[in-house]
Design a protein around this motif. Structure first.
Motif, PDB file in Angstrom:
ATOM      1  N   MET A  41       1.002 -45.389  12.132  1.00 47.39           N
ATOM      2  CA  MET A  41       1.927 -44.594  12.943  1.00 47.39           C
ATOM      3  C   MET A  41       1.423 -44.496  14.384  1.00 47.39           C
ATOM      4  N   VAL A  42       0.125 -44.283  14.538  1.00 50.80           N
ATOM      5  CA  VAL A  42      -0.453 -44.176  15.878  1.00 50.80           C
ATOM      6  C   VAL A  42      -0.528 -45.549  16.539  1.00 50.80           C
ATOM      7  N   ARG A  43      -0.981 -46.534  15.788  1.00 47.32           N
ATOM      8  CA  ARG A  43      -1.139 -47.888  16.343  1.00 47.32           C
ATOM      9  C   ARG A  43       0.156 -48.432  16.952  1.00 47.32           C
ATOM     10  N   TYR A  44       1.265 -48.152  16.276  1.00 46.59           N
ATOM     11  CA  TYR A  44       2.553 -48.671  16.735  1.00 46.59           C
ATOM     12  C   TYR A  44       3.353 -47.631  17.518  1.00 46.59           C
ATOM     13  N   GLU A  45       2.662 -46.574  17.973  1.00 44.92           N
ATOM     14  CA  GLU A  45       3.256 -45.527  18.804  1.00 44.92           C
ATOM     15  C   GLU A  45       4.458 -44.851  18.135  1.00 44.92           C
ATOM     16  N   LEU A  46       4.341 -44.646  16.828  1.00 50.00           N
ATOM     17  CA  LEU A  46       5.374 -43.936  16.083  1.00 50.00           C
ATOM     18  C   LEU A  46       5.004 -42.465  15.908  1.00 50.00           C
ATOM     19  N   SER A  47       3.807 -42.122  16.316  1.00 50.21           N
ATOM     20  CA  SER A  47       3.333 -40.741  16.229  1.00 50.21           C
ATOM     21  C   SER A  47       2.282 -40.517  17.312  1.00 50.21           C
ATOM     22  N   GLY A  48       2.370 -39.358  17.969  1.00 47.57           N
ATOM     23  CA  GLY A  48       1.351 -38.976  18.931  1.00 47.57           C
ATOM     24  C   GLY A  48       1.555 -39.471  20.351  1.00 47.57           C
ATOM     25  N   PHE A  49       2.682 -40.080  20.651  1.00 44.90           N
ATOM     26  CA  PHE A  49       2.959 -40.594  21.983  1.00 44.90           C
ATOM     27  C   PHE A  49       4.274 -40.014  22.493  1.00 44.90           C
ATOM     28  N   PRO A  50       4.449 -39.948  23.806  1.00 43.71           N
ATOM     29  CA  PRO A  50       5.704 -39.412  24.347  1.00 43.71           C
ATOM     30  C   PRO A  50       6.950 -40.170  23.872  1.00 43.71           C
ATOM     31  N   ASN A  51       6.809 -41.457  23.609  1.00 42.39           N
ATOM     32  CA  ASN A  51       7.954 -42.269  23.182  1.00 42.39           C
ATOM     33  C   ASN A  51       8.069 -42.393  21.665  1.00 42.39           C
ATOM     34  N   SER A  52       7.275 -41.653  20.906  1.00 44.59           N
ATOM     35  CA  SER A  52       7.255 -41.787  19.448  1.00 44.59           C
ATOM     36  C   SER A  52       8.589 -41.444  18.791  1.00 44.59           C
ATOM     37  N   VAL A  53       9.257 -40.407  19.270  1.00 46.27           N
ATOM     38  CA  VAL A  53      10.546 -40.019  18.686  1.00 46.27           C
ATOM     39  C   VAL A  53      11.538 -41.172  18.815  1.00 46.27           C
ATOM     40  N   ALA A  54      11.635 -41.737  20.004  1.00 39.32           N
ATOM     41  CA  ALA A  54      12.560 -42.855  20.223  1.00 39.32           C
ATOM     42  C   ALA A  54      12.140 -44.076  19.415  1.00 39.32           C
ATOM     43  N   ASN A  55      10.841 -44.341  19.335  1.00 40.04           N
ATOM     44  CA  ASN A  55      10.360 -45.494  18.565  1.00 40.04           C
ATOM     45  C   ASN A  55      10.685 -45.338  17.089  1.00 40.04           C
ATOM     46  N   ARG A  56      10.472 -44.139  16.525  1.00 40.71           N
ATOM     47  CA  ARG A  56      10.795 -43.928  15.103  1.00 40.71           C
ATOM     48  C   ARG A  56      12.289 -44.099  14.864  1.00 40.71           C
ATOM     49  N   ALA A  57      13.093 -43.621  15.790  1.00 40.53           N
ATOM     50  CA  ALA A  57      14.546 -43.760  15.639  1.00 40.53           C
ATOM     51  C   ALA A  57      14.941 -45.231  15.608  1.00 40.53           C
ATOM     52  N   ARG A  58      14.359 -46.039  16.513  1.00 40.49           N
ATOM     53  CA  ARG A  58      14.708 -47.470  16.573  1.00 40.49           C
ATOM     54  C   ARG A  58      14.177 -48.232  15.351  1.00 40.49           C
ATOM     55  N   VAL A  59      12.929 -47.977  14.973  1.00 44.70           N
ATOM     56  CA  VAL A  59      12.355 -48.663  13.809  1.00 44.70           C
ATOM     57  C   VAL A  59      13.086 -48.219  12.535  1.00 44.70           C
ATOM     58  N   GLY A  60      13.380 -46.930  12.436  1.00 49.96           N
ATOM     59  CA  GLY A  60      14.121 -46.425  11.275  1.00 49.96           C
ATOM     60  C   GLY A  60      15.492 -47.062  11.160  1.00 49.96           C
ATOM     61  N   ALA A  61      16.158 -47.246  12.288  1.00 54.17           N
ATOM     62  CA  ALA A  61      17.471 -47.906  12.274  1.00 54.17           C
ATOM     63  C   ALA A  61      17.326 -49.359  11.846  1.00 54.17           C
ATOM     64  N   ALA A  62      16.323 -50.037  12.359  1.00 56.56           N
ATOM     65  CA  ALA A  62      16.111 -51.447  12.014  1.00 56.56           C
ATOM     66  C   ALA A  62      15.788 -51.631  10.533  1.00 56.56           C
ATOM     67  N   LEU A  63      15.049 -50.679   9.965  1.00 59.74           N
ATOM     68  CA  LEU A  63      14.662 -50.776   8.554  1.00 59.74           C
ATOM     69  C   LEU A  63      15.687 -50.150   7.607  1.00 59.74           C
ATOM     70  N   GLY A  64      16.657 -49.438   8.161  1.00 63.95           N
ATOM     71  CA  GLY A  64      17.663 -48.782   7.332  1.00 63.95           C
ATOM     72  C   GLY A  64      17.134 -47.556   6.612  1.00 63.95           C
ATOM     73  N   ILE A  65      16.129 -46.882   7.206  1.00 64.97           N
ATOM     74  CA  ILE A  65      15.592 -45.673   6.565  1.00 64.97           C
ATOM     75  C   ILE A  65      15.850 -44.429   7.399  1.00 64.97           C
ATOM     76  N   GLY A  66      16.584 -44.562   8.467  1.00 71.71           N
ATOM     77  CA  GLY A  66      16.948 -43.409   9.265  1.00 71.71           C
ATOM     78  C   GLY A  66      15.809 -42.825  10.064  1.00 71.71           C
ATOM     79  N   TYR A  67      16.108 -41.727  10.732  1.00 72.24           N
ATOM     80  CA  TYR A  67      15.142 -41.039  11.571  1.00 72.24           C
ATOM     81  C   TYR A  67      14.407 -39.989  10.748  1.00 72.24           C
ATOM     82  N   GLY A  68      13.169 -39.766  11.077  1.00 69.20           N
ATOM     83  CA  GLY A  68      12.406 -38.670  10.489  1.00 69.20           C
ATOM     84  C   GLY A  68      11.279 -38.299  11.421  1.00 69.20           C
ATOM     85  N   ASN A  69      10.758 -37.084  11.264  1.00 71.86           N
ATOM     86  CA  ASN A  69       9.565 -36.749  12.027  1.00 71.86           C
ATOM     87  C   ASN A  69       8.441 -37.643  11.513  1.00 71.86           C
ATOM     88  N   GLY A  70       7.257 -37.561  12.114  1.00 67.56           N
ATOM     89  CA  GLY A  70       6.171 -38.462  11.734  1.00 67.56           C
ATOM     90  C   GLY A  70       5.857 -38.448  10.246  1.00 67.56           C
TER      91      GLY A  70
END
Length: 179
Positions: free
Chosen positions: A123-152
Motif C-alpha cells: 500500500m505504501v510502496r504504490y502510494e495507496l496509503s500514507g501519501f497525499p494522492n493515496s485517496v485518488a490512487n485507491r479510487a483509480r486502482v479500485g476502479a481498474a480492478l473492479g473492487i471499488g473504493y475503500g479506505n486503506g
C-alpha cells in the motif's frame, strides 16, 4: 438477461439498472433490511445467486458487509465513486448505464480466507496509503480492478479477499502511474 438477481438499495437504483441491463432486482430499502426483504434475498441467493451492487458510500458498505455475512457466496460488483456522483448525491441511481454495465462485467466473490498476497508495505510502496494522492490512487486502482473504493484498511482487505492476483494489481498500478 442477467442470471443472478441484483441486490441494490432502492427503487431509484432499480430504475437506473433497467436503463443499463435486463435483470431482476431486489431493493434492500436502506439498512433496515426487514425480514421479508431478507427472505426474498435468501430465496434468490439459493435459487439463482445474487450480485450485491450497493452505493459506493458508507451506508452502502454497511449494507454490503451485512449481506456478505448472511450470504457468503454472493457476488460483488462495484461502481467507482466518481462514476456514481451527480446532483450532489452519490449512488447507483446517479451512475450512467455504461458504468453499471462495466461494474457488472467484473464480479468478485469475497473469500473468508485471506490470500495474504498484499501487505501494508504494498500500500505504501504504490502510494495507496500514507501519501497525499493515496485517496485518488485507491479510487483509480479500485476502479481498474473492479473492487471499488475503500479506505486503506478496506482496500487492503479487498485485495486479499476478492481474488486479486499480483499480476492484475501490478497492471492496474502501472496504468494509474502512466495516467
Amino acid at each position: 438477461m442477467i442470471k443472478q438477481v441484483l441486490v441494490v438499495e432502492g427503487k431509484s437504483d432499480i430504475q437506473r439498472i433497467a436503463q443499463a441491463v435486463e435483470a431482476d432486482c431486489i431493493a434492500t430499502e436502506g439498512f433496515t433490511l426487514r425480514k421479508a426483504v431478507l427472505e426474498t434475498i435468501r430465496v434468490a441467493y439459493e435459487k439463482r445467486g445474487i450480485i450485491i451492487l450497493t452505493d459506493p458510500d458508507t451506508a452502502g458498505e454497511r449494507i454490503r458487509r451485512f449481506l456478505t455475512k448472511k450470504f457468503p457466496n454472493a457476488q460483488h460488483a462495484f461502481v467507482p465513486r466518481d462514476e456514481a456522483f451527480a446532483n450532489d448525491d452519490i449512488g447507483i441511481e446517479q451512475a450512467s448505464p455504461e458504468s453499471i454495465r462495466k461494474a457488472l462485467e467484473v464480479l468478485h466473490i469475497e473469500s473468508l480466507e485471506s490470500s495474504h498476497e498484499f501487505t501494508s508495505q504494498d500500500m505504501v510502496r504504490y502510494e495507496l496509503s500514507g501519501f497525499p494522492n493515496s485517496v485518488a490512487n485507491r479510487a483509480r486502482v479500485g476502479a481498474a480492478l473492479g473492487i471499488g473504493y475503500g479506505n486503506g484498511k478496506q482496500f487492503l482487505y479487498r485485495l486479499n479477499h476478492y481474488g486479486i492476483t499480483r499480476e492484475a494489481f501490478t497492471k492496474a498500478v502501472e496504468f494509474i502511474q502512466e495516467a
